[in-house]
Scaffold this motif. Structure first.
Motif, short mmCIF file in Angstrom:
data_model
loop_
_atom_site.label_atom_id
_atom_site.label_comp_id
_atom_site.label_asym_id
_atom_site.label_seq_id
_atom_site.Cartn_x
_atom_site.Cartn_y
_atom_site.Cartn_z
N VAL A 1 0.67 -1.37 -0.12
CA VAL A 1 -0.06 -0.07 -0.12
C VAL A 1 0.72 1.17 0.08
CG1 VAL A 1 -1.98 -1.13 1.30
CG2 VAL A 1 0.11 0.02 2.58
N PRO A 2 0.27 2.44 -0.36
CA PRO A 2 1.18 3.76 -0.24
C PRO A 2 1.32 4.04 1.05
CG PRO A 2 -0.88 3.75 -1.69
CD PRO A 2 -1.12 2.55 -0.96
N VAL A 3 2.56 4.49 1.18
CA VAL A 3 3.31 4.92 2.58
C VAL A 3 3.12 6.28 2.75
CG1 VAL A 3 5.65 4.75 1.71
CG2 VAL A 3 5.09 4.34 4.42
N LYS A 4 2.92 6.80 3.80
CA LYS A 4 3.20 8.22 4.18
C LYS A 4 4.58 8.28 4.60
CE LYS A 4 -1.30 9.22 6.74
NZ LYS A 4 -1.89 9.43 7.88
N GLN A 5 5.06 9.47 3.97
CA GLN A 5 6.61 9.71 4.10
C GLN A 5 7.05 10.32 5.44
OE1 GLN A 5 9.03 8.69 1.88
NE2 GLN A 5 7.20 7.85 0.86
N GLY A 6 7.86 9.93 6.03
CA GLY A 6 8.43 10.55 7.29
C GLY A 6 7.92 9.82 8.73
N ILE A 7 7.31 8.76 8.39
CA ILE A 7 6.63 7.99 9.78
C ILE A 7 7.51 6.86 9.92
CG2 ILE A 7 4.58 6.75 10.67
CD1 ILE A 7 4.13 9.95 10.02
N LEU A 8 7.68 6.18 9.13
CA LEU A 8 8.36 4.76 9.20
C LEU A 8 9.83 5.12 8.82
CD1 LEU A 8 6.57 2.28 7.07
CD2 LEU A 8 6.30 2.72 9.70
N LEU B 1 11.19 2.89 -1.09
CA LEU B 1 9.95 3.22 -2.04
C LEU B 1 8.81 3.97 -1.46
CD1 LEU B 1 9.97 -0.73 -2.61
CD2 LEU B 1 11.02 0.89 -4.46
N ASN B 2 7.78 4.25 -2.40
CA ASN B 2 6.56 4.87 -1.74
C ASN B 2 5.49 3.96 -1.33
OD1 ASN B 2 5.85 4.11 -4.49
ND2 ASN B 2 5.84 6.38 -5.11
N THR B 3 5.91 2.65 -1.26
CA THR B 3 4.83 2.07 -0.87
C THR B 3 5.37 0.77 0.24
OG1 THR B 3 5.89 0.36 -2.32
CG2 THR B 3 3.79 1.59 -3.01
N VAL B 4 4.60 0.19 1.05
CA VAL B 4 5.03 -0.65 2.26
C VAL B 4 4.14 -1.86 2.21
CG1 VAL B 4 3.65 0.50 3.80
CG2 VAL B 4 5.61 -0.57 4.61
N ALA B 5 4.71 -3.18 2.48
CA ALA B 5 4.26 -3.99 2.90
C ALA B 5 3.64 -4.06 4.33
CB ALA B 5 5.08 -5.39 2.43
N VAL B 6 2.31 -4.60 4.27
CA VAL B 6 1.63 -4.70 5.76
C VAL B 6 0.88 -6.02 5.84
CG1 VAL B 6 0.11 -3.39 7.31
CG2 VAL B 6 1.14 -2.07 5.39
N ARG B 7 1.35 -6.70 7.02
CA ARG B 7 0.61 -7.89 7.51
C ARG B 7 0.05 -7.69 8.80
NH1 ARG B 7 4.01 -13.09 6.92
NH2 ARG B 7 3.72 -12.81 4.87
N MET B 8 -0.92 -8.38 9.00
CA MET B 8 -1.76 -8.53 10.39
C MET B 8 -1.58 -10.18 10.95
SD MET B 8 -5.41 -7.69 11.99
CE MET B 8 -5.47 -6.11 11.40
#
Length: 190
Positions: free
Chosen positions: A149-156, A164-171
């Protein structure tokens, strides 16, 4: 709690083999990889927490605060997932994430997965997720599926996404991992 000295991931893998406790068999303990004992020395001290009797309610485990404190202090901790143990750390802590890459010898251009415990956490670090993706997340999570999904810059920490401007996310559906992420209320990169 047992204190064990081992050498990097080889020691952790050897310990898993000795105890026959790979996550798909038992799901019963976590490892804490503390900072190196001396600069340039690869030896690390490792805590092993046997949570086997606390899988249903990890909050009752007598040493759970040590694990939570470790994450909040920027330590790298191996957590069980549905398939393997993953080296995890606070996804917003640059030094903690760097320790994952160093411990695994992982190339800097190979992004990590951010693990969450609730869909609402996505708002902290992502944006513009398509409604169809939310429907799929609602259906498949918790579970062993990641969404890009698209990632907000400056958080992670930047290395989580490898720039990259995306991030992999899992629950994760694994009870220990899911409860631990909830108790820390952190985004855990692994």
């Amino acid at each position: 709690m047992a204190m064990i000295e081992c050498y990097g991931l080889n020691g952790v893998n050897k310990l898993c083999t000795i105890l026959k406790s790979y996550p798909h068999f038992v799901h019963n303990f976590l490892f804490l990889h503390e900072r190196p004992l001396n600069k340039g020395v690869s030896e690390v001290r490792t805590n092993v927490w046997d949570v086997c009797n606390y899988v249903e309610d990890l909050s009752t485990y007598p040493h759970v605060q040590e694990i939570i404190t470790g994450f909040k202090a920027g330590e790298t901790i191996a957590i069980p997932t549905e398939t393997v143990y993953g080296l995890a750390a606070d996804a917003t802590n640059r030094e903690a994430v760097a320790a994952i890459f160093k411990a695994k010898g992982r190339p800097q251009d190979n992004p990590l997965i951010v693990h969450i415990h609730h869909l609402s956490q996505l708002e902290w670090f992502t944006h513009d997720i398509h409604a169809a993706a939310y429907k799929l997340m609602d259906y498949f999570w918790p579970g062993p599926i990641s969404f890009i999904v698209p990632v907000k810059q400056g958080i992670l920490a930047e290395s989580v996404t490898a720039g990259l401007n995306t991030v992999a996310v899992r629950m994760p559906a694994h009870k220990v991992a899911h409860q631990l992420i909830e108790m820390t209320d952190l985004l855990l990169a692994a």
